[in-house]
Design an enzyme around this catalytic site. Sequence first.
Site, mmCIF file in Angstrom:
data_model
loop_
_atom_site.group_PDB
_atom_site.id
_atom_site.type_symbol
_atom_site.label_atom_id
_atom_site.label_comp_id
_atom_site.label_asym_id
_atom_site.label_seq_id
_atom_site.Cartn_x
_atom_site.Cartn_y
_atom_site.Cartn_z
ATOM 1 N N HIS A 226 0.709 -0.708 -0.379
ATOM 2 C CA HIS A 226 -0.103 0.005 0.036
ATOM 3 C C HIS A 226 0.903 1.275 0.003
ATOM 4 C CE1 HIS A 226 1.251 0.273 4.431
ATOM 5 N NE2 HIS A 226 0.920 -0.899 4.440
ATOM 6 N N ASP B 70 4.268 -4.705 3.848
ATOM 7 C CA ASP B 70 5.741 -5.333 3.842
ATOM 8 C C ASP B 70 5.981 -5.795 4.175
ATOM 9 O OD1 ASP B 70 4.839 -4.077 5.781
ATOM 10 O OD2 ASP B 70 5.926 -2.489 6.532
#
Length: 427
Positions: free
Chosen positions: A59, A334
């Site tokens: 994102h 991540d």
Amino acid sequence: MVTRVFRVRRWAPAGVLASLAYWVHQRRAALAELRGPDGQHPVDRSLLELKMVQVVFRHGARSPLKPLPVEEQAEWSPQLLEVPPQTRFDYTVTNLAGGPKPPSPFDSQYRGTVLKGGMFAGQLTSVGMRQMFALGERLRRNYVEDIPFLSPTFNPREIFVRSTNMHRNLESTRCLLAGLFQCQKEGPVVIHTDEASSEVLYPNYQSCWSLRERTRGRRQAASLQPGISEDLEKVKEGMGIADGDGVDFFMLFDNMAAEQVHGLLSCPALRRSARIIEQRAVDTALYMQSGDRESLQMAVGPFLHLLERNLLTAVDPATPPGSHRKLYLYAAHDVTLLPLLLALGIFDHKWPPFAADVTMELYRHRESQEWFVQLYYHGEEQVPRGCPDPLCPLDKFLNTLSVYTLSPEKYHTLCSQARVTELGNGE
């Protein structure tokens, strides 16, 4: 050859094996004509035809997930949430079966943390929206303008979109699609998501008990490693953070990265320590992920299985034309990209930044019918582990995936509480 890979993957559907037999025979015959005396043959890229693209992305920039226990706090004003007009693009969210959107326990949790200035924790900002729009524009240049692979407007028959069920990821996907298709569509834009308890687009500590126990132990052990523990003590002391407050390098890096990308500044000592904070956050993650093969399998194996299944479906001669999508988009995190990069052998020892992407292209040679995979990270060409060069023969790429890929059945076995009990008994 691909047949060797499928023999190793014993859980592969028998129908896939049978349907590929004729293709493998034909491919061998064609390749025999092209190979030189050393058994190798140059690949004429002009004869490669792009067949499928898979993009896994983090994102865009967001607010921190938890504030640091320091007096000086960055100001997270709601003005940072303004939606850039070019990123507006209507969409709906369903579960994987097309039913109603599941509840999001993570979003409920984030709304319980209000940062200085009024924003919630983990909110996608205007900066993040523009990052994702830019990623969409890059994909448009690659697959609409430079190569006429995708339609210039969103076509649901060409694209499958999946995201984790968090608002920042759904909105990041919206912005990417807006950039990719310039807000033009031929049908409804649907983003698919899954229940938190069964999501595979991130390491799922809720459903995988064994992963949760291993990770907890290795995270505690990492904080005690020489170098990591000393550096953490120094950084915290410089920032005036007391011992025993639960602050680690992950939390420090999360706040630092969020502040940097938005040009904000809370504690000057945080910025001065930026290099060592990122280095030690990566060191800690590597210590946690690299402990054993099974931990990395449980972290990313089910998602690799999903990516692999898309590849196998695309190359299967029995797959009806047009039944699989040209583009698969996966909005992740991540903590998804880092183990994915490790599994592929392309990790650069830097924390995956906001809006980072791993792009996987599937090509077929028009004459030999041989299949190849081309891999990119952040738009840069990569050479996956076990591949001779960036244009990797499909069988070699599947061999790389097979080291860490987990079928649902194997994942369930590794993650079960019974397995945790066995480990606790010293198995």
